[in-house]
Design an enzyme around this catalytic site. Structure first.
Site, PDB file in Angstrom:
ATOM      1  N   ARG A  64       8.855  10.654  14.859  1.00 17.56           N
ATOM      2  CA  ARG A  64       8.539   9.933  13.619  1.00 17.56           C
ATOM      3  C   ARG A  64       8.735  10.854  12.410  1.00 17.56           C
ATOM      4  NH1 ARG A  64       3.067   7.596  11.492  1.00 17.56           N
ATOM      5  NH2 ARG A  64       2.219   9.527  12.290  1.00 17.56           N
ATOM      6  N   HIS A 108      -0.203  -5.473   0.245  1.00 18.66           N
ATOM      7  CA  HIS A 108      -0.763  -6.014   1.489  1.00 18.66           C
ATOM      8  C   HIS A 108      -1.340  -7.418   1.239  1.00 18.66           C
ATOM      9  CE1 HIS A 108      -2.414  -5.853   5.518  1.00 18.66           C
ATOM     10  NE2 HIS A 108      -3.508  -6.390   5.017  1.00 18.66           N
ATOM     11  N   ASP A 140      -2.016   6.270   1.981  1.00 20.28           N
ATOM     12  CA  ASP A 140      -2.394   7.519   2.634  1.00 20.28           C
ATOM     13  C   ASP A 140      -1.879   7.445   4.075  1.00 20.28           C
ATOM     14  OD1 ASP A 140      -4.167   5.966   4.039  1.00 20.28           O
ATOM     15  OD2 ASP A 140      -5.960   6.720   3.043  1.00 20.28           O
TER      16      ASP A 140
HETATM   17  C1  GRF Z   1       4.267  -9.205   2.178  1.00 17.06           C
HETATM   18  O1  GRF Z   1       3.337 -10.208   2.459  1.00 17.06           O
HETATM   19  C2  GRF Z   1       3.600  -7.861   2.078  1.00 17.06           C
HETATM   20  O2  GRF Z   1       2.308  -7.930   1.593  1.00 17.06           O
HETATM   21  C3  GRF Z   1       3.556  -7.404   3.517  1.00 17.06           C
HETATM   22  O3  GRF Z   1       4.779  -7.832   4.049  1.00 17.06           O
HETATM   23  C4  GRF Z   1       5.212  -9.012   3.358  1.00 17.06           C
HETATM   24  C5  GRF Z   1       6.629  -8.780   2.922  1.00 17.06           C
HETATM   25  O4  GRF Z   1       7.222  -9.963   2.492  1.00 17.06           O
HETATM   26  N1  GRF Z   1       3.318  -5.990   3.613  1.00 17.06           N
HETATM   27  P1  GRF Z   1       8.653  -9.974   1.802  1.00 17.06           P
HETATM   28  O5  GRF Z   1       9.611  -9.224   2.746  1.00 17.06           O
HETATM   29  O6  GRF Z   1       8.539  -9.298   0.474  1.00 17.06           O
HETATM   30  O7  GRF Z   1       9.013 -11.414   1.672  1.00 17.06           O
END
Ligand code: GRF
Length: 195
Positions: A64, A108, A140
């Site tokens: 990774r 998120h 983080d």
């Molecule tokens: C979004 O809901 C974001 O919060 C999450 O993944 C999704 C990505 O959606 N981390 P997109 O690819 O921007 O349509």
């Protein structure tokens, strides 16, 4: 003018919202490049806006850390002020996170610290919650654990399906991301205040 590199893994609808905003000369943000961990559909949005793309696939590396180092080199080439994880689905090691200290944000689809992880919408519905939203936080080394910069709430209508709620949250996220990145550019949000 704030310069940004965006990382995605999927459809890139949040990336598209940012590219469309940045197409307006009055929006103080420039998307320098878009990266992905796979040949993601969303890269087409970048290409449509003439923004360079790069793909770094973890399967090509032993560890990774090696993957993250090459990803980091690709980002560094563009010397961005900010790196935005917009649906980037790979965990990044501490070496990567440290390199971008206070310059790395994630989007998120829940009100963190509630419902971290990759199935946030499903988990929100399974818990019977009636409120959810969108969170933008500093990254983080944990999974969705960095300091929260900004949140927006959304009431969950009774009987809504996972597909419907996913769409509702995305509409909220698109405006949220565009606004927060602008506020970072304008200094209304001071990233150093969160570390
Ligand atoms: C979004 O809901 C974001 O919060 C999450 O993944 C999704 C990505 O959606 N981390 P997109 O690819 O921007 O349509």
């Amino acid at each position: 003018m704030l310069s940004v590199v965006v990382l995605i893994s999927g459809s890139g609808s949040n990336l598209l919202a940012l590219l469309e905003a940045a197409d307006n000369p009055l929006y103080p943000v420039r998307v320098l490049a878009v990266g992905s961990d796979n040949p993601a559909l969303g890269l087409e949005h970048a290409e449509a806006f003439g923004v360079p793309t790069f793909v770094v696939e973890p399967g090509r590396f032993q560890t990774r850390e090696e993957f993250a180092n090459v990803l980091l080199e690709n980002i560094d080439f563009f010397e961005p002020d900010l790196v935005v994880l917009a649906g980037f689905m790979k965990m990044l090691p501490p070496s990567f996170v440290d390199a971008f200290r206070s310059r790395l944000i994630n989007l998120h689809p829940s009100l963190l610290p509630l419902f971290p992880g990759t199935h946030a919408i499903r988990d929100v519905l399974a818990a019977g919650a009636n409120l959810t939203g969108s969170t933008i936080h500093l990254v983080d080394a944990g999974m969705d654990t960095g300091p929260v910069i900004s949140q927006r709430e959304l009431a969950i209508p009774a009987g809504v399906s996972e597909v419907e709620l996913t769409e509702m949250v995305k509409v909220l996220e698109h405006a949220h991301l565009v606004d927060v990145v602008r506020e970072i550019s304008e200094g209304t949000i001071n990233m150093k205040g969160f570390i």
